[in-house]
Structures are given as structure tokens and as C-alpha cells.
Design an enzyme around this catalytic site. Sequence first.
Site, mmCIF file in Angstrom:
data_model
loop_
_atom_site.group_PDB
_atom_site.id
_atom_site.type_symbol
_atom_site.label_atom_id
_atom_site.label_comp_id
_atom_site.label_asym_id
_atom_site.label_seq_id
_atom_site.Cartn_x
_atom_site.Cartn_y
_atom_site.Cartn_z
ATOM 1 N N ASP A 1 -3.926 4.136 -23.775
ATOM 2 C CA ASP A 1 -4.101 3.472 -25.069
ATOM 3 C C ASP A 1 -2.895 2.562 -25.287
ATOM 4 O O ASP A 1 -2.040 2.798 -26.147
ATOM 5 C CB ASP A 1 -4.185 4.537 -26.169
ATOM 6 N N GLN B 1 9.507 -3.591 -29.519
ATOM 7 C CA GLN B 1 8.536 -4.458 -30.194
ATOM 8 C C GLN B 1 8.874 -4.584 -31.680
ATOM 9 O O GLN B 1 9.630 -3.784 -32.220
ATOM 10 C CB GLN B 1 7.113 -3.902 -30.019
ATOM 11 N N HIS C 1 -10.518 5.050 -31.296
ATOM 12 C CA HIS C 1 -9.888 6.331 -30.931
ATOM 13 C C HIS C 1 -10.930 7.349 -30.475
ATOM 14 O O HIS C 1 -10.733 8.079 -29.513
ATOM 15 C CB HIS C 1 -9.060 6.854 -32.107
HETATM 16 N N1 SAM Z 1 -5.279 0.870 -29.863
HETATM 17 C C1 SAM Z 1 -4.332 -0.191 -29.650
HETATM 18 C C2 SAM Z 1 -4.917 -1.276 -28.791
HETATM 19 O O1 SAM Z 1 -5.890 -1.031 -28.090
HETATM 20 O O2 SAM Z 1 -4.349 -2.385 -28.854
HETATM 21 C C3 SAM Z 1 -3.088 0.347 -29.004
HETATM 22 C C4 SAM Z 1 -2.342 1.153 -29.967
HETATM 23 S S1 SAM Z 1 -0.871 1.896 -29.440
HETATM 24 C C5 SAM Z 1 0.107 1.508 -30.802
HETATM 25 C C6 SAM Z 1 -0.239 0.900 -28.123
HETATM 26 C C7 SAM Z 1 0.999 1.563 -27.586
HETATM 27 O O3 SAM Z 1 1.197 1.297 -26.199
HETATM 28 C C8 SAM Z 1 2.299 1.117 -28.270
HETATM 29 O O4 SAM Z 1 2.744 2.167 -29.097
HETATM 30 C C9 SAM Z 1 3.259 0.827 -27.116
HETATM 31 O O5 SAM Z 1 4.574 1.294 -27.383
HETATM 32 C C10 SAM Z 1 2.588 1.569 -25.982
HETATM 33 N N2 SAM Z 1 2.958 1.102 -24.641
HETATM 34 C C11 SAM Z 1 2.897 -0.160 -24.142
HETATM 35 N N3 SAM Z 1 3.338 -0.172 -22.864
HETATM 36 C C12 SAM Z 1 3.657 1.114 -22.538
HETATM 37 C C13 SAM Z 1 4.141 1.751 -21.354
HETATM 38 N N4 SAM Z 1 4.414 1.049 -20.243
HETATM 39 N N5 SAM Z 1 4.333 3.092 -21.374
HETATM 40 C C14 SAM Z 1 4.061 3.825 -22.501
HETATM 41 N N6 SAM Z 1 3.604 3.272 -23.665
HETATM 42 C C15 SAM Z 1 3.405 1.931 -23.673
#
Ligand code: SAM
Length: 281
Positions: free
Chosen positions: A157, A33, A64
Site C-alpha cells: 500500500d 514527504q 483498503h
Molecule cells: N492508499 C494510498 C495510495 O494508494 O496512494 C497509499 C497510502 S499510504 C499513506 C502510502 C505509504 O507508502 C506512505 O505512508 C509512505 O510512507 C509509504 N511508502 C512509500 N515508499 C515506501 C517504502 N519504500 N517502504 C515503506 N513504505 C513506503
Amino acid sequence: MAEIRLFEKDPYAPIKYTYEVSEVLYRGKSPYQEFAVVTNPFFGRMLILDGVVQFTERDEFYYHEMLAHVALHAMKAPKTVIVIGGGDGGVIREVLKHPTVEKAYLVDIDSEVTRVSREFFPTVSSGLSDPRVVEAPMDGAIFMQEFEGTADAILVDSTDIVGFAKSLFTEEFFGKAARILGPTGAFVTLSESMHFHLPMVREVQNTLKKAFPKVDLYTAPIATYPGNWWCFAVGTNGLDLRAQARDQVGPTRYYCNDIHKACFLPKYLYDRMMEEGRESM
Ligand code: SAM
């Protein structure tokens, strides 16, 4: 100096949010990303992934706290928690406030998120150095396939339910979560906005129902997520998350005993939301 604006690229919101940008602190790319860290006069520092606001210094605690504390307060002594996504550490920070937690897995597909959060968001990433945290930088769907232990809570999350986050919202993923959690565990995932994404909220509930005997839904007011009335979808093998098992742990700024009682959707609204074909409340 020319005014800088952030035009949020939410994948499917009917309105587009624009944020004034006082300063661009970081821009970068990982194999997964695009990153930006900017400051806004009102929200403070903001983490942006692929043009979508992930959290802001000013209001990150609502999300959170609510993703972590509702499930964990419905348990007497949660020990093992798995956070899928959440590489910024905000949910982990809240999970670690529970003294019985012995292990908190952090499973984010992109380790760059953790690095950027450590550099620019010290108050969000403050729990990442806790010895109870086990970082597993990988796809959450693969982690779950390979995980052979049990857990008390699995908290998702992730970024919006598009792209590589979609693997976290399948019947197969939910089914494996149900097997890991056993009779007293709880699964919670974000499921978008009741105002803007009601069909998607319902779809997540219906998919959860295929994996868990008991599903539920609670919400929280998130100013910086498009549609604001933000949903948290619940699946358990019998545990009722509405029944708080112990007094709130602290310090928290939004979650509390009264919010635990008030955050769940009343039955008439839940039933209305579940009506097939309904686009809005
Ligand atoms: N609180 C935020 C929201 O609700 O939009 C999300 C924050 S957090 C930064 C979102 C995270 O999900 C990202 O760091 C991304 O890399 C992770 N992510 C997305 N798809 C994923 C997957 N299949 N496995 C693990 N992490 C994933």
C-alpha cells in the site's frame, strides 16, 4: 475568507484534480514527504502526501477493503500478513477483521504517517493498537531483504510508483516476496489506473511474471485516485485468488462475495491490457 483550493500534484495523470478546502487541519514535513490534512465539504478529511491525495474519510474503505480482502478470502486461515506502506492503518484495520490472523506487520518507511493518522483519522488508524500489529518503521525493500520468516500475504500500500516507492516494484523485491510466501501465499500491490496508466499496469504484471508462476489483476472504483479504474496486481506461487475459500468476513462496505467474483479482469480485457505497446483499452 479567501477560497482555498488543493491542486493535486499527481506524478503522471493527464488531468489535474482540484479540491475545495474548507479547513487546513495540519501541515508538516518528515524526512520523507510533505504532509497536509485538510477537510473538503464532500470527502471530509483528506490525507495529502507530497501534494497527492492518499485517502479521504468518505471513500477510503473501497481501497483498503479491496487491498486486504480479496487475497485473504482466497485462503482458509491466513495467519501472518505483511503490509508494506499503509502507515495510516487502513489496510491493517481490514486485515485484522480476519480472526485467524495472528500477526500483521506494518512496514512504513515514515512513522510520521502513523502519528498523523492516529491524530486526525481515528477510524482509519483504529486497528493500530491491536496486539497482533507489529510496527516496523523502515524501507519495505530492506524489511523484505532481512525478513527470514514466512507469510500468508504481502500487501503493498505504497505511494505512487515514483521516488522511494520504486524499490517496492522491482523484480528483486517481488522475488523475495515469492520466497517468503511459499506455495499457498499471495502478493498484492496497487498498480495505478487502467484508464491513465495502462503501460505501467502492464509493466507491473510483466515484472511480477518474472517472480511468480501465477499473476492476475483485479480492479476497484476509487473516486479520489486519478483515473479511478484502480488496479491491484496479484502474484502467487499457484494459489488462485479468484477462488474464494470462505464466506466474507465483516463488516465491510464494498467488498463482498459478489464483488470477489466480479472484480477480476475478464480474460479478453486482461489479454488486451497485456498487448505490448498498447496505451489504452
Ligand atoms: N492508499 C494510498 C495510495 O494508494 O496512494 C497509499 C497510502 S499510504 C499513506 C502510502 C505509504 O507508502 C506512505 O505512508 C509512505 O510512507 C509509504 N511508502 C512509500 N515508499 C515506501 C517504502 N519504500 N517502504 C515503506 N513504505 C513506503
